[in-house]
Write an enzyme that holds these catalytic residues in place. Structure first.
Site, PDB file in Angstrom:
ATOM      1  N   ASP A 245      23.545  -0.269   3.772  1.00 18.64           N
ATOM      2  CA  ASP A 245      22.256   0.406   3.879  1.00 18.64           C
ATOM      3  C   ASP A 245      21.425   0.227   2.613  1.00 18.64           C
ATOM      4  O   ASP A 245      21.911   0.428   1.494  1.00 18.64           O
ATOM      5  CB  ASP A 245      22.499   1.898   4.143  1.00 18.64           C
ATOM      6  CG  ASP A 245      21.218   2.671   4.361  1.00 18.64           C
ATOM      7  OD1 ASP A 245      20.515   2.379   5.334  1.00 18.64           O
ATOM      8  OD2 ASP A 245      20.918   3.559   3.542  1.00 18.64           O
ATOM      9  N   GLU A 282      20.819  -4.476   4.501  1.00 15.43           N
ATOM     10  CA  GLU A 282      19.460  -4.030   4.778  1.00 15.43           C
ATOM     11  C   GLU A 282      18.717  -4.112   3.460  1.00 15.43           C
ATOM     12  O   GLU A 282      19.068  -3.424   2.502  1.00 15.43           O
ATOM     13  CB  GLU A 282      19.418  -2.599   5.302  1.00 15.43           C
ATOM     14  CG  GLU A 282      17.989  -2.150   5.585  1.00 15.43           C
ATOM     15  CD  GLU A 282      17.822  -0.643   5.688  1.00 15.43           C
ATOM     16  OE1 GLU A 282      16.810  -0.200   6.256  1.00 15.43           O
ATOM     17  OE2 GLU A 282      18.690   0.094   5.179  1.00 15.43           O
ATOM     18  N   ASP A 307      13.265  -7.369   8.443  1.00 16.26           N
ATOM     19  CA  ASP A 307      12.198  -6.492   8.918  1.00 16.26           C
ATOM     20  C   ASP A 307      10.871  -7.223   9.059  1.00 16.26           C
ATOM     21  O   ASP A 307      10.010  -6.796   9.837  1.00 16.26           O
ATOM     22  CB  ASP A 307      12.038  -5.299   7.974  1.00 16.26           C
ATOM     23  CG  ASP A 307      12.966  -4.147   8.327  1.00 16.26           C
ATOM     24  OD1 ASP A 307      13.675  -4.241   9.349  1.00 16.26           O
ATOM     25  OD2 ASP A 307      12.989  -3.152   7.588  1.00 16.26           O
TER      26      ASP A 307
END
Length: 581
Positions: A245, A282, A307
């Site tokens: 994360d 991420e 993203d």
């Protein structure tokens, strides 16, 4: 049994509370800050540590928290579980991932209930399930990103035995399992680490407060704590990979970064175990170094969420332009085309959202495309919206089909979010279950203030603490037998079968992807080897100059191959996959 704990904050003494006995611990003469003790114990024995006569605290390396983050720890016999399925691993190249949240994947919200629903995913063609965090967190229901005890498993889900049964079932179906782990912050509820040692540092600050200590005094043991935890998930639970994360929030100024250390350790464990293991980051940095091999002076992670691809696709589909979507809204199809050929939209370009240049100006076409994950929806991109609305809440089935085609026939590793494959009508909202009323109110009011600043009425924002918010977010599988959900599910199944059956769709060469588009007419077409994919995102029929010939492999609406004039006539909000012959 030997118990040990790193507690350099203890001034005079550390006591082990095991069962109902207090056992004095001795300083380890060879390891600074460590304390050890011997005491009889077996699987399930409760224990904790008391520092300088203080209250009994859970073990920072606890393998089980039967009563949640604030309770005592329990001994876990890692050899007690009898694995039923041999497993040689499943590597990332060629994968189709499926992100799911144990607490809402089924109404029961347990590992066993989720395991019972894995067979349809294997039939769909999914290769790996990616679990959102499962470390202990307060209450019963939550996203899992406020977890503590980075070695333990949330008891309401089924605890460590439940996770092992889930992984065993998945492996028996040929599915790999990836786990989302959070190293950039912990708690705040149930976080007792600062009482033991310098796990956090004021040297750096993050959105969650003091940073995890990766480079200040005492950081050697903190890094080892995180490394050992990561390896334990992969080794003891037989996981196939970890999703890390928000690695951009890991403040680390050491020459050898924690992420490089972790990458090397995981590669070493993979060699020892004789099966592939991988790390997926991420990252908000748009930096190719994240996945560049360590031998080429990169960080060496094996893949990263992209993203930029999501934002370009989302803006193209919805026309939204608020927040970070503003960078993509000027020419969304052009932005999408760029991410299909160069992975990142921001590669040293100016970001109006950030007010500065963003990304690294490096040619990434020599990076294998499977290192970038592509998706139209994730837990973040749905759950962090005010109402937790999915694309299916606003888009017609045709545009959902187009999104699926772009994700599943594009060059990157595709990932779905649970329920996406049938256009689930259930939202996925932000929910918590904090027993502490002060913390509960802080989360509730903070979320309402956040969205009120963007024009939402506070009364319209779902209350995270209301059990109905969690309940609304649980999937409703009866929809799969109804239209238009059944048709969309069949379309996903068809596209995934094509991805597995057509080698051109797994070609890792980004440079070989050729894209054409018309921003005004709202169509996009691209070539993957001998395959051509065309998508009409407009409400009107379009003609796309593809060249003559070919045969239809898959189409959302009935369509003929290009005629002798080389024009493909594509119905509104539709898509097609063509073979050259």
């Amino acid at each position: 049994m030997q118990f040990e704990v790193w507690a350099p904050q203890a001034q005079d003494r550390v006591a082990l509370r095991v069962a109902d006995d207090d056992v004095p611990m001795e300083r380890d003469e060879e390891r600074t800050g460590w304390w050890t003790a011997e005491a009889p114990a077996a699987d399930g024995t409760r224990y904790g540590f008391a520092l300088d006569g203080g209250p009994v605290l859970p073990d920072p390396r606890s393998r089980r928290q039967p009563d949640g983050p604030d309770g005592t720890s329990a001994v876990v016999d890692q050899e007690a579980y009898e694995w039923h399925h041999a497993w040689r691993g499943r590597a990332l190249p060629g994968a189709v991932l499926y992100e799911l949240h144990i607490g809402t994947f089924t109404p029961e919200g347990t590992f066993d209930a989720a395991a019972a629903q894995l067979a349809p995913l294997a039939e769909l063609g999914i290769t790996h399930v990616e679990l959102m965090p499962v470390c202990p967190f307060p209450g019963t229901h939550g996203w899992g990103y406020e977890g503590v005890s980075l070695w333990a498993v949330h008891e309401p889900y089924g605890g460590p035995e439940g996770l092992k049964r889930f992984v065993d079932t998945a492996h028996g179906l040929g599915l790999g399992v990836v786990l989302d782990v959070v190293h950039n912050h912990l708690g705040p509820a149930g976080n007792y680490l600062p009482q033991f040692g310098p796990y956090f540092t004021e040297t750096h600050h993050t959105p969650w407060g003091a940073a995890v200590n990766l480079d200040a005094p005492g950081s050697d043991e903190v890094r080892t704590y995180l490394l050992d935890s990561a390896l334990a998930w992969l080794r003891d639970f037989r996981l196939d990979g970890l999703r890390l994360d928000a690695v951009h929030a890991l403040a680390d100024n050491r020459a050898l970064t924690f992420l490089e250390e972790l990458s090397a350790a995981v590669d070493g464990l993979s060699e020892t175990l004789g099966r592939p293991l991988f790390l997926i980051a991420e990252s908000d940095l748009a930096d190719p170094r994240t996945t560049t091999p360590r031998a080429r002076n990169g960080i060496g992670l094996h893949a990263q969420w992209n993203d930029d691809f999501h934002h370009a696709l989302h803006t193209t589909l919805t026309g939204e332009s608020q927040g970070y979507y503003a960078d993509f809204a000027r020419a969304p199809i052009a932005a999408l085309a760029k991410t299909l050929t160069r992975a990142f939209f921001h590669d040293g370009t100016y970001s109006s959202f950030r007010g500065r240049v963003h990304g690294r100006a490096v040619d990434v076409t020599n990076t294998p495309a499977h290192r970038f994950l592509a998706y139209s929806q994730t837990h973040d991109q749905i759950g962090n919206r005010a109402l937790g609305d999915r694309l299916s809440g606003t888009l017609p089935p045709g545009l959902l089909a187009c999104a699926a085609a772009i994700v599943l026939t594009g060059p990157h590793t595709p990932m779905l979010f649970m329920g996406e494959e049938w256009g689930a009508s259930t939202p996925w909202q932000f929910f918590t279950d904090h027993p502490d009323p002060v913390l509960a109110e802080a989360v509730r009011s903070g979320r309402r203030r956040e969205f009120a600043a963007h024009g939402w009425a506070e009364e319209d924002i779902p209350d995270p603490q209301d059990p109905e918010t969690w309940r609304r977010s649980c999937l409703d599988r009866t929809e799969t037998r109804q239209e238009p959900h059944a048709r969309l599910l069949a379309w996903y199944r068809e596209l995934i079968a094509l991805r597995h059956g057509q080698p051109d769709l797994s070609d890792p060469d980004l440079a070989s992807v050729k894209v054409a588009y018309d921003e005004e007419a709202r169509w996009l077409a691209y070539r993957r080897g001998d395959l051509r994919i065309a998508v009409n995102l407009s409400a009107e029929p379009v003609e796309i100059p593809l060249g003559g010939g070919g045969r239809v492999l898959a189409a959302w609406q009935p369509v003929d191959p290009p005629g002798t004039d080389g024009m493909l006539r594509l119905p509104p909000e539709s898509c097609v996959v063509l073979a050259n012959s």
